[in-house]
Design an enzyme around this catalytic site. Structure first.
Site, PDB file in Angstrom:
ATOM      1  N   GLN A  17     -17.909  21.378 -20.889  1.00  0.00           N
ATOM      2  CA  GLN A  17     -18.618  20.789 -19.742  1.00  0.00           C
ATOM      3  C   GLN A  17     -18.660  21.732 -18.536  1.00  0.00           C
ATOM      4  O   GLN A  17     -19.682  21.822 -17.857  1.00  0.00           O
ATOM      5  CB  GLN A  17     -18.114  19.403 -19.371  1.00  0.00           C
ATOM      6  CG  GLN A  17     -16.662  19.275 -19.091  1.00  0.00           C
ATOM      7  CD  GLN A  17     -16.296  17.890 -18.531  1.00  0.00           C
ATOM      8  OE1 GLN A  17     -17.166  17.111 -18.149  1.00  0.00           O
ATOM      9  NE2 GLN A  17     -15.015  17.606 -18.483  1.00  0.00           N
ATOM     10  N   ASP A  41     -14.450  33.488 -30.215  1.00  0.00           N
ATOM     11  CA  ASP A  41     -13.207  32.726 -30.408  1.00  0.00           C
ATOM     12  C   ASP A  41     -12.096  33.516 -29.722  1.00  0.00           C
ATOM     13  O   ASP A  41     -11.751  34.617 -30.154  1.00  0.00           O
ATOM     14  CB  ASP A  41     -12.947  32.579 -31.912  1.00  0.00           C
ATOM     15  CG  ASP A  41     -11.638  31.856 -32.209  1.00  0.00           C
ATOM     16  OD1 ASP A  41     -10.822  31.668 -31.275  1.00  0.00           O
ATOM     17  OD2 ASP A  41     -11.419  31.505 -33.377  1.00  0.00           O
ATOM     18  N   TYR A  66      -8.087  24.800 -25.123  1.00  0.00           N
ATOM     19  CA  TYR A  66      -7.768  23.634 -25.926  1.00  0.00           C
ATOM     20  C   TYR A  66      -7.457  22.535 -24.913  1.00  0.00           C
ATOM     21  O   TYR A  66      -6.427  22.569 -24.251  1.00  0.00           O
ATOM     22  CB  TYR A  66      -6.561  23.937 -26.813  1.00  0.00           C
ATOM     23  CG  TYR A  66      -6.216  22.824 -27.779  1.00  0.00           C
ATOM     24  CD1 TYR A  66      -6.522  22.937 -29.132  1.00  0.00           C
ATOM     25  CD2 TYR A  66      -5.592  21.660 -27.342  1.00  0.00           C
ATOM     26  CE1 TYR A  66      -6.215  21.914 -30.023  1.00  0.00           C
ATOM     27  CE2 TYR A  66      -5.286  20.638 -28.216  1.00  0.00           C
ATOM     28  CZ  TYR A  66      -5.592  20.771 -29.556  1.00  0.00           C
ATOM     29  OH  TYR A  66      -5.278  19.753 -30.425  1.00  0.00           O
ATOM     30  N   THR A  67      -8.370  21.563 -24.771  1.00  0.00           N
ATOM     31  CA  THR A  67      -8.267  20.613 -23.657  1.00  0.00           C
ATOM     32  C   THR A  67      -7.859  19.197 -24.081  1.00  0.00           C
ATOM     33  O   THR A  67      -7.801  18.307 -23.229  1.00  0.00           O
ATOM     34  CB  THR A  67      -9.613  20.524 -22.897  1.00  0.00           C
ATOM     35  OG1 THR A  67     -10.637  20.160 -23.828  1.00  0.00           O
ATOM     36  CG2 THR A  67      -9.966  21.833 -22.238  1.00  0.00           C
ATOM     37  N   TYR A 130      -0.048  20.809 -23.239  1.00  0.00           N
ATOM     38  CA  TYR A 130      -1.279  21.323 -22.606  1.00  0.00           C
ATOM     39  C   TYR A 130      -0.947  22.034 -21.293  1.00  0.00           C
ATOM     40  O   TYR A 130      -1.319  23.197 -21.088  1.00  0.00           O
ATOM     41  CB  TYR A 130      -2.262  20.165 -22.384  1.00  0.00           C
ATOM     42  CG  TYR A 130      -3.439  20.511 -21.510  1.00  0.00           C
ATOM     43  CD1 TYR A 130      -4.468  21.330 -21.968  1.00  0.00           C
ATOM     44  CD2 TYR A 130      -3.536  20.009 -20.205  1.00  0.00           C
ATOM     45  CE1 TYR A 130      -5.554  21.643 -21.153  1.00  0.00           C
ATOM     46  CE2 TYR A 130      -4.614  20.307 -19.387  1.00  0.00           C
ATOM     47  CZ  TYR A 130      -5.614  21.128 -19.867  1.00  0.00           C
ATOM     48  OH  TYR A 130      -6.682  21.440 -19.051  1.00  0.00           O
ATOM     49  N   TRP A 156      -9.335  16.420 -13.221  1.00  0.00           N
ATOM     50  CA  TRP A 156     -10.132  15.197 -13.449  1.00  0.00           C
ATOM     51  C   TRP A 156     -11.643  15.487 -13.462  1.00  0.00           C
ATOM     52  O   TRP A 156     -12.421  14.857 -12.758  1.00  0.00           O
ATOM     53  CB  TRP A 156      -9.808  14.154 -12.381  1.00  0.00           C
ATOM     54  CG  TRP A 156      -8.420  13.588 -12.413  1.00  0.00           C
ATOM     55  CD1 TRP A 156      -7.278  14.204 -12.835  1.00  0.00           C
ATOM     56  CD2 TRP A 156      -8.019  12.273 -11.993  1.00  0.00           C
ATOM     57  NE1 TRP A 156      -6.202  13.352 -12.708  1.00  0.00           N
ATOM     58  CE2 TRP A 156      -6.640  12.169 -12.187  1.00  0.00           C
ATOM     59  CE3 TRP A 156      -8.716  11.183 -11.465  1.00  0.00           C
ATOM     60  CZ2 TRP A 156      -5.915  11.012 -11.868  1.00  0.00           C
ATOM     61  CZ3 TRP A 156      -7.991  10.030 -11.139  1.00  0.00           C
ATOM     62  CH2 TRP A 156      -6.615   9.959 -11.349  1.00  0.00           C
TER      63      TRP A 156
HETATM   64  N1  NAP Z   1     -11.693  18.452 -18.051  1.00  0.00           N
HETATM   65  C1  NAP Z   1     -10.785  18.352 -17.102  1.00  0.00           C
HETATM   66  O1  NAP Z   1     -10.515  17.275 -16.564  1.00  0.00           O
HETATM   67  C2  NAP Z   1     -10.065  19.588 -16.632  1.00  0.00           C
HETATM   68  C3  NAP Z   1      -9.124  19.451 -15.603  1.00  0.00           C
HETATM   69  C4  NAP Z   1      -8.458  20.588 -15.156  1.00  0.00           C
HETATM   70  C5  NAP Z   1      -8.730  21.811 -15.723  1.00  0.00           C
HETATM   71  N2  NAP Z   1      -9.622  21.909 -16.735  1.00  0.00           N
HETATM   72  C6  NAP Z   1      -9.848  23.231 -17.314  1.00  0.00           C
HETATM   73  O2  NAP Z   1     -11.214  23.553 -17.141  1.00  0.00           O
HETATM   74  C7  NAP Z   1     -11.645  24.388 -18.218  1.00  0.00           C
HETATM   75  C8  NAP Z   1     -12.906  23.808 -18.814  1.00  0.00           C
HETATM   76  O3  NAP Z   1     -12.638  22.494 -19.257  1.00  0.00           O
HETATM   77  P1  NAP Z   1     -13.780  21.538 -19.785  1.00  0.00           P
HETATM   78  O4  NAP Z   1     -13.606  20.240 -19.120  1.00  0.00           O
HETATM   79  O5  NAP Z   1     -15.104  22.232 -19.715  1.00  0.00           O
HETATM   80  O6  NAP Z   1     -13.313  21.392 -21.295  1.00  0.00           O
HETATM   81  P2  NAP Z   1     -14.152  21.299 -22.621  1.00  0.00           P
HETATM   82  O7  NAP Z   1     -15.419  20.546 -22.372  1.00  0.00           O
HETATM   83  O8  NAP Z   1     -13.198  20.838 -23.661  1.00  0.00           O
HETATM   84  O9  NAP Z   1     -14.559  22.813 -22.893  1.00  0.00           O
HETATM   85  C9  NAP Z   1     -13.658  23.754 -23.420  1.00  0.00           C
HETATM   86  C10 NAP Z   1     -14.461  24.675 -24.299  1.00  0.00           C
HETATM   87  O10 NAP Z   1     -13.552  25.633 -24.880  1.00  0.00           O
HETATM   88  C11 NAP Z   1     -13.965  25.830 -26.204  1.00  0.00           C
HETATM   89  N3  NAP Z   1     -12.906  26.372 -27.042  1.00  0.00           N
HETATM   90  C12 NAP Z   1     -11.901  25.718 -27.681  1.00  0.00           C
HETATM   91  N4  NAP Z   1     -11.183  26.593 -28.421  1.00  0.00           N
HETATM   92  C13 NAP Z   1     -11.749  27.803 -28.235  1.00  0.00           C
HETATM   93  C14 NAP Z   1     -11.499  29.094 -28.745  1.00  0.00           C
HETATM   94  N5  NAP Z   1     -10.490  29.333 -29.608  1.00  0.00           N
HETATM   95  N6  NAP Z   1     -12.280  30.132 -28.356  1.00  0.00           N
HETATM   96  C15 NAP Z   1     -13.306  29.914 -27.499  1.00  0.00           C
HETATM   97  N7  NAP Z   1     -13.631  28.712 -27.007  1.00  0.00           N
HETATM   98  C16 NAP Z   1     -12.850  27.674 -27.370  1.00  0.00           C
HETATM   99  C17 NAP Z   1     -14.393  24.454 -26.679  1.00  0.00           C
HETATM  100  O11 NAP Z   1     -15.231  24.582 -27.805  1.00  0.00           O
HETATM  101  P3  NAP Z   1     -15.242  23.434 -28.927  1.00  0.00           P
HETATM  102  O12 NAP Z   1     -15.628  22.176 -28.217  1.00  0.00           O
HETATM  103  O13 NAP Z   1     -16.231  23.936 -29.903  1.00  0.00           O
HETATM  104  O14 NAP Z   1     -13.821  23.375 -29.445  1.00  0.00           O
HETATM  105  C18 NAP Z   1     -15.137  23.933 -25.458  1.00  0.00           C
HETATM  106  O15 NAP Z   1     -16.500  24.299 -25.516  1.00  0.00           O
HETATM  107  C19 NAP Z   1     -10.467  24.452 -19.193  1.00  0.00           C
HETATM  108  O16 NAP Z   1      -9.796  25.654 -18.970  1.00  0.00           O
HETATM  109  C20 NAP Z   1      -9.606  23.289 -18.804  1.00  0.00           C
HETATM  110  O17 NAP Z   1      -8.252  23.536 -19.101  1.00  0.00           O
HETATM  111  C21 NAP Z   1     -10.310  20.831 -17.195  1.00  0.00           C
END
Ligand code: NAP
Length: 297
Positions: A17, A41, A66-67, A130, A156
């Site tokens: 996202q 990857d 890995y979320t 995590y 969030w």
């Molecule tokens: N969402 C939240 O509330 C939140 C809050 C605080 C911080 N964050 C941080 O913000 C960042 C983005 O989060 P997001 O919400 O966009 O999460 P997301 O929608 O789960 O996106 C994470 C992406 O990483 C990819 N991924 C997983 N394993 C991978 C690998 N081995 N190599 C390359 N790509 C890989 C996933 O692909 P697949 O779907 O194909 O596995 C997915 O497209 C992350 O670093 C997360 O820790 C998120």
């Protein structure tokens, strides 16, 4: 004559996202390579090095992670491989090609016990796999790149893409006659767009390094957030009937991972450094839901 571009950015996790929103919000002048997990990857060090050598970015915006917070408890090795090792691979390849790294991190590096907003230099103490692997990722980024690494912690996050609280609530409120939502965990709902705009601003500021905190403004419980989703969605016809929302305690909604009870981030230093518009989380939510409604019309 046209002005030279601000630089070349490479986005990891481009199908997630935040990755997708970064692409939607790309400012003029940037040349961008967006790499989804199947294209890059991050657990494959050789592949990461090869892609960065080929693309020669000036900045890498590293959102891949890995979320799945609960699944990580049973899949610690995988979470470690993607979050900790993966970030080290990206940081090493960035160092080799002379790129900066913008690493997206999380409020889950804190235990949430302090009861006040966390400043960037407060002591982390993650409660689960995590958060622990994301903290190691931060440390690796800083160790490998020094002042070429900028860590942006957020929290969030929701958007119209992927899996997130807002889309889950809209679905549950359509499917169920009542929804129970945790009311004793406090944080700040953050629209991926606010975060993406901040990341692009930071990408254009090569002098920035260390840790920044960024979320939308204000604070809420998950329960407050759910109530706001329902009120705003009803007002614009995204939902056609209200359902009761019941506040519940964390103990009533057992999850594999423990979560911080109060993980509001103190953004004052980021606001002072970056300036720019500061939006209350509820204003952001309203804007996001309006766009969702237009998209469905
Ligand atoms: N969402 C939240 O509330 C939140 C809050 C605080 C911080 N964050 C941080 O913000 C960042 C983005 O989060 P997001 O919400 O966009 O999460 P997301 O929608 O789960 O996106 C994470 C992406 O990483 C990819 N991924 C997983 N394993 C991978 C690998 N081995 N190599 C390359 N790509 C890989 C996933 O692909 P697949 O779907 O194909 O596995 C997915 O497209 C992350 O670093 C997360 O820790 C998120």
């Amino acid at each position: 004559m046209t002005a030279p571009p601000p630089g070349r950015a490479l986005i990891t996790g481009a199908g997630g996202q935040v990755g997708l929103t970064l692409q939607e919000r790309m400012p003029d002048g940037w040349a961008v390579t967006a790499c989804r997990a199947d294209e890059l990857d991050v657990t494959q060090a050789d592949r990461v090095r090869a892609v960065l050598r080929r693309e020669r970015p000036t900045v890498v915006i590293h959102t891949a992670a890995y979320t799945a917070v609960d699944a990580a408890e049973a899949s610690a090795e995988r979470a470690e491989a993607v979050n900790a090792l993966g970030t080290a691979h990206v940081a090493e390849a960035a160092r080799e090609v002379g790129a900066r790294l913008l690493h997206v991190s999380t409020d889950f590096v804190f235990d949430g016990a302090s009861g006040r907003p966390y400043a960037p230099d407060d002591r982390p103490n993650p409660l689960g796999v995590y958060g622990r692997t994301k903290l190691v990722a931060e440390q690796e980024a800083a160790r490998i790149l020094g002042d070429r690494a900028l860590i942006v912690r957020t929290a969030w996050v929701y958007s119209r893409h992927g899996r997130n609280f807002v889309l889950t609530m809209l679905r549950l409120m359509r499917e169920r006659d009542e929804v129970g939502v945790v009311s004793d965990q406090i944080g700040t709902p953050t629209w991926a767009r606010s975060l993406a705009d901040t990341l692009w601003t930071a990408a254009g500021r090569p002098e920035l390094h260390g840790v920044l905190h960024w979320t939308d403004a204000g604070a809420a419980s998950w329960y407050d957030f759910a109530v706001a989703v329902q009120e705003e969605a009803l007002a614009i016809g995204l939902l056609d009937r209200p359902v009761p929302i019941r506040p519940i305690r964390t103990e009533e909604y057992p999850t594999a991972a423990r979560r911080p009870a109060h993980s509001v981030l103190d953004k004052s230093s980021t606001w002072a450094t970056l300036g720019g518009p500061v939006r209350h989380w509820r204003q952001s939510l309203r804007l996001m839901l309006r766009e969702l409604a237009v998209g469905r019309a």
